[in-house]
Design an enzyme around this catalytic site. Structure first.
Site, PDB file in Angstrom:
ATOM      1  N   CYS A 104       0.850  -1.221  -0.065  1.00 30.73           N
ATOM      2  CA  CYS A 104      -0.010  -0.010   0.045  1.00 30.73           C
ATOM      3  C   CYS A 104       0.873   1.181  -0.027  1.00 30.73           C
ATOM      4  O   CYS A 104       1.767   1.154   0.673  1.00 30.73           O
ATOM      5  CB  CYS A 104      -1.123   0.172   1.137  1.00 30.73           C
ATOM      6  SG  CYS A 104      -1.969   1.318   1.186  1.00 30.73           S
ATOM      7  N   HIS A 146      -8.804  -4.561  -2.734  1.00 28.29           N
ATOM      8  CA  HIS A 146      -7.910  -3.685  -2.026  1.00 28.29           C
ATOM      9  C   HIS A 146      -8.670  -2.336  -1.984  1.00 28.29           C
ATOM     10  O   HIS A 146      -8.774  -1.589  -1.006  1.00 28.29           O
ATOM     11  CB  HIS A 146      -6.374  -3.512  -2.567  1.00 28.29           C
ATOM     12  CG  HIS A 146      -5.669  -2.895  -1.706  1.00 28.29           C
ATOM     13  ND1 HIS A 146      -4.816  -3.210  -0.572  1.00 28.29           N
ATOM     14  CD2 HIS A 146      -5.258  -1.528  -1.758  1.00 28.29           C
ATOM     15  CE1 HIS A 146      -4.036  -2.084  -0.156  1.00 28.29           C
ATOM     16  NE2 HIS A 146      -4.443  -1.182  -0.889  1.00 28.29           N
ATOM     17  N   GLU A 147      -8.946  -1.678  -3.184  1.00 28.55           N
ATOM     18  CA  GLU A 147      -9.385  -0.176  -3.214  1.00 28.55           C
ATOM     19  C   GLU A 147     -10.860  -0.053  -3.242  1.00 28.55           C
ATOM     20  O   GLU A 147     -11.327   0.874  -2.622  1.00 28.55           O
ATOM     21  CB  GLU A 147      -8.929   0.292  -4.562  1.00 28.55           C
ATOM     22  CG  GLU A 147      -7.287   0.529  -4.371  1.00 28.55           C
ATOM     23  CD  GLU A 147      -6.938   1.488  -3.360  1.00 28.55           C
ATOM     24  OE1 GLU A 147      -7.492   2.492  -2.905  1.00 28.55           O
ATOM     25  OE2 GLU A 147      -5.471   1.324  -3.256  1.00 28.55           O
TER      26      GLU A 147
END
Length: 149
Positions: A104, A146-147
């Site tokens: 990240c 993830h996003e």
């Protein structure tokens, strides 16, 4: 470049928000204004993502608590996916669960083994407010989870 820009990208590079900043722990707000300020934010997100050599970046990662992300990410067949999603919602995950390294930009230099599905679908809007659906497979699906969640 001194002015915070990078060649070929119209936005300006903004500082990344790092772990510990409260904006990363608070829920992001829904976007309701699809005007020029949002378009500038998306351009700045792209410029910042490219400068940081990432494959995706969310607005809170530059200190803006809005539900917006950009991406330039290959899938497992090395097909490039480029775009943005405003007000994303992860609407589907399925397929095989794969554990793999994940990083990240708000945690520079760190990676963790994370389980993600190999298929994911995100729905949302474009910078002009049009509805979009963005499916992904493999690495691109991992990034979607993830996003886009």
């Amino acid at each position: 470049m001194r002015d915070g820009s990078i060649p070929g990208v119209h936005g300006r590079v903004r500082p990344l928000t790092l772990l510990g900043d409260p904006v990363l722990h608070a829920p992001c707000e829904e976007v309701t204004d699809f005007g020029p300020e949002l378009a500038r934010l998306v351009e700045d997100l792209f410029a910042t993502m490219y400068a940081a050599q990432g494959v995706g970046l969310a607005a809170n990662q530059i200190g803006v608590p809005l539900r917006v992300f950009v991406y330039d990410c290959p899938d497992d067949e090395d097909v490039r996916h480029l775009g943005h999603v405003v007000n994303p919602r992860l609407v589907e995950t399925d397929g095989v669960v794969v554990r793999g390294p994940e990083g990240c930009l708000s945690l520079p230099g760190l990676e963790a083994g994370t389980e993600r599905h190999d298929h994911a679908v995100v729905e949302g809007r474009t910078v002009t407010g049009e509805p979009v659906t963005r499916p992904g497979r493999g690495l691109f699906a991992r990034w979607r989870e993830h996003e886009g969640g």
